[in-house]
Design an enzyme around this catalytic site. Structure first.
Site, PDB file in Angstrom:
ATOM      1  N   SER A   1      17.816 -21.204 -27.065  1.00  0.00           N
ATOM      2  CA  SER A   1      18.223 -20.965 -25.615  1.00  0.00           C
ATOM      3  C   SER A   1      16.882 -20.926 -24.628  1.00  0.00           C
ATOM      4  CB  SER A   1      19.041 -19.631 -25.693  1.00  0.00           C
ATOM      5  OG  SER A   1      18.075 -18.594 -25.658  1.00  0.00           O
ATOM      6  N   LYS A   2      17.412 -20.694 -23.454  1.00  0.00           N
ATOM      7  CA  LYS A   2      16.390 -20.738 -22.525  1.00  0.00           C
ATOM      8  C   LYS A   2      15.408 -19.715 -22.698  1.00  0.00           C
ATOM      9  CE  LYS A   2      18.089 -22.567 -18.346  1.00  0.00           C
ATOM     10  NZ  LYS A   2      19.385 -22.458 -17.664  1.00  0.00           N
ATOM     11  N   ARG A   3      15.664 -18.589 -23.269  1.00  0.00           N
ATOM     12  CA  ARG A   3      15.049 -17.349 -23.551  1.00  0.00           C
ATOM     13  C   ARG A   3      13.783 -17.792 -24.431  1.00  0.00           C
ATOM     14  NH1 ARG A   3      16.019 -13.927 -27.625  1.00  0.00           N
ATOM     15  NH2 ARG A   3      18.024 -15.281 -28.130  1.00  0.00           N
ATOM     16  N   HIS A   4      13.863 -18.935 -25.120  1.00  0.00           N
ATOM     17  CA  HIS A   4      12.905 -19.343 -25.987  1.00  0.00           C
ATOM     18  C   HIS A   4      12.090 -20.179 -25.421  1.00  0.00           C
ATOM     19  CE1 HIS A   4      16.164 -18.294 -29.161  1.00  0.00           C
ATOM     20  NE2 HIS A   4      15.050 -17.694 -29.681  1.00  0.00           N
ATOM     21  N   GLY A   5      12.326 -20.453 -24.144  1.00  0.00           N
ATOM     22  CA  GLY A   5      11.534 -21.393 -23.363  1.00  0.00           C
ATOM     23  C   GLY A   5      12.006 -22.937 -23.596  1.00  0.00           C
TER      24      GLY A   5
END
Ligand code: GLU
Length: 462
Positions: A235-239
């Site tokens: 997800s975005k959380r992982h960049g």
């Protein structure tokens, strides 16, 4: 004839997982001389945005995944109506008038009895089915288990008891995903459905619909998710970025496609694929069974490998988006020569543009550390001598340039680095860059000597 489709919902940007699904569908179609269809699943009017549709189209085009056909679900309501009416006429679907309150009460009671919430068939056998009274449309579930083969997961089994008389059209007249998806796959002659394995339960439901509609389901390949480094869904959380953000980072489309293909597919140890190889080697049986971890560093490595292999004129096409305005005053041939001197070292187009800018823009300042280290008083005389020797050299002959350096090295008993670094700083302002002779040859005699002289003036007479 093989027909695949990519069916994104335009409720967000095209992300890495979606793009990978598109790549698999595209390659499978191409590998089998088939067609690849793009279907925009925009029936959710509130969440679908035109801006996302445009971004999806742009992302796919940038990657080179051209579709043979495109359709928009929002324009196909009549077709869905037709299919639904047929089901109703055949007694395979019915209108349901149950109120929200009734359904909530039902759910409560079922949960209290330890049952999974499900519709109880209350409206299955009404005497009358008025059209003007608010209603949803439900299918009549067939009491038959669902077995199907998946190219990745093998044979799968679902009990019909996991499902109920599910809704195919909401009370506002909009159709549910599973229904439109099946109708369109039938209408478009889709033979193979390749999508994320988060859709496995949907597939079972969809097979129920195929049975009701009296049609054969397509073949399926449900690919495992892409994970972040912490093994949770990417997800975005992982960049993770939208596809167009990778473009803006200076990643080549072929590199992104190659990397994502490998993330879920293998062909021995092979890491780098050309387009032709991707199409030639792709097969559903080589799809990986376990989830893959997205590794941004490896993507950059794949990108660097493609930059090395690519024709410089092809790199230039993509590089133009990143070049300094000033570079456009130079000819493509000149820029191509410049690219050749650095394409095997730079990892992204952003880096490459930065590292060849000096060919078009004279350095405005010099790296201070480099000046301190390489332009000491004791190299003044050798550098001035080298300058004179270069004035006599023919810049289109590498040997001539070499001789100028070698003679200077010999005369003053110096190592190459003592001469090369000051010259590099003069030409580029930096201590890292292309090979010294290559740079001199591309920049040419006048420009090289002008820059060399300027540095000597700044450092030794300034
Ligand atoms: N619109 C669905 C999605 O974006 C399509 C899934 C499918 O490929 O059938 O998840």
């Amino acid at each position: 004839m093989v027909r695949t489709r990519f069916a994104p919902s335009p409720t967000g940007h095209l992300h890495i997982g979606g793009l990978r699904t598109a790549i698999f569908n595209y390659l499978f179609a191409k590998a089998n001389n088939g067609g690849f269809i793009l279907r925009i699943e925009d029936t959710d009017r509130e969440r679908s945005k035109d801006e996302y549709t445009q971004a999806i189209l742009e992302g796919l085009k940038w990657c080179g995944l051209e579709w043979d056909d495109i359709c928009f679900q929002s324009k196909r309501n009549e077709i869905y109506e037709k299919y639904m009416n047929k089901l109703i006429e055949e007694g395979k679907a019915y209108r349901c008038y149950c109120s929200k309150e009734r359904l909530e009460q039902l759910k409560k009671e079922q949960l209290a009895r330890g049952e999974n919430p499900h519709y109880d068939g209350h409206c299955r056998n009404l005497k009358e089915y008025p059209i003007d009274k608010p209603h949803v449309v439900r299918i009549k579930l067939i009491e038959e288990d669902i077995d199907f083969h998946d190219h990745v997961h093998g044979d799968l089994h679902f009990s019909y008891k996991e499902f109920d008389d599910f809704i195919i059209r909401r009370s506002d007249g909009s159709f549910m995903y599973n229904f439109t998806n099946v109708v369109d796959d039938i209408e478009c002659g889709v033979t193979h459905v390749i999508r994320g394995d988060d859709h496995l339960t949907n597939t079972a439901k969809q097979i129920v619909l195929y049975r009701l509609l009296g049609k054969e389901p397509p073949e399926y390949a449900h690919v495992p998710m892409i994970l972040g480094e912490d093994k949770t869904r990417l997800s975005k959380r992982h960049g993770a970025k939208s596809v167009l953000e990778y473009r803006d980072m200076g990643i080549l489309p072929i590199a992104l496609v190659n990397y994502l293909l490998r993330l879920g597919f293998s062909y021995g140890d092979k890491e780098i694929f050309t387009w032709d190889e991707m199409i030639k080697y792709f097969s559903l049986d080589r799809l990986n069974k376990s989830a893959a971890v997205f590794n941004p560093e490896k993507l950059i490595w794949v990108n660097a490998e493609h930059m090395k292999m690519m024709e410089p004129e092809d790199i230039l096409v993509y590089l133009k988006d990143f070049l300094d305005k000033k570079c456009f005053e130079f000819s493509d041939d000149y820029l191509i020569e410049a690219i050749k001197t650095r394409q095997t070292k730079a990892q992204t187009l952003v880096e490459l543009a930065d590292e060849i800018r000096f060919y078009c823009v004279e350095p405005q300042e010099y790296e201070e550390k480099g000046i301190k280290k390489y332009l000491k008083e004791n190299v003044k005389e050798p550098l001035e001598y080298l300058y004179k020797r270069l004035e006599e050299a023919n810049f289109s002959k590498e040997d001539d340039l070499k001789r100028a350096f070698e003679e200077t090295m010999e005369k003053f008993d110096l190592k190459m680095v003592k001469l090369a670094q000051p010259v590099r700083i003069a030409l580029t302002g930096r201590t890292i860059g292309p090979g010294i002779y290559e740079m001199l040859m591309v920049l040419g005699k006048d420009e090289s000597l002008k820059r060399f002289k300027k540095l000597l003036d700044v450092v030794y007479s300034g």
